[in-house]
Design an enzyme around this catalytic site. Structure first.
Site, PDB file in Angstrom:
ATOM      1  CB  ILE A  24      23.538   4.589  -4.943  1.00 16.60           C
ATOM      2  CG1 ILE A  24      25.031   4.454  -4.650  1.00 16.60           C
ATOM      3  CG2 ILE A  24      22.814   3.277  -4.774  1.00 16.60           C
ATOM      4  CD1 ILE A  24      25.334   3.988  -3.258  1.00 16.60           C
ATOM      5  CG  ASP A  25      20.482   3.105 -10.246  1.00 16.23           C
ATOM      6  OD1 ASP A  25      20.710   2.082  -9.570  1.00 16.23           O
ATOM      7  OD2 ASP A  25      20.726   3.163 -11.472  1.00 16.23           O
ATOM      8  CB  SER A  26      15.839   2.030  -7.393  1.00 17.87           C
ATOM      9  OG  SER A  26      15.674   1.922  -8.789  1.00 17.87           O
TER      10      SER A  26
END
Length: 66
Positions: A24-26
């Site tokens: 999961i990225d920002s």
């Protein structure tokens, strides 16, 4: 909600689990926050807070609901 998004068992996600290890990225974190805002009916602002782990997110939500 997170387990649903990742299609995994919720028991696998711990408070110290880093979002990056879950892939999961920002931007995904922001999307998750928007979904939580809608579900909880409240505005959650990250501000200066770093949200790197599941625990960080839980703490942020708890502070907003206190």
């Amino acid at each position: 909600m997170l387990a649903e998004k990742l299609e995994c068992d919720a028991a696998e996600i711990k408070m110290d689990t880093e979002f990056s290890t879950l892939g999961i990225d920002s931007l995904d974190v922001m999307e998750l926050l928007m979904n939580l805002e809608e579900e909880l009916g409240t505005e959650i602002e990250m501000g200066e807070n770093k949200v790197n782990t599941v625990g960080d997110l839980v703490k942020l939500i708890e502070e907003k609901q206190a």
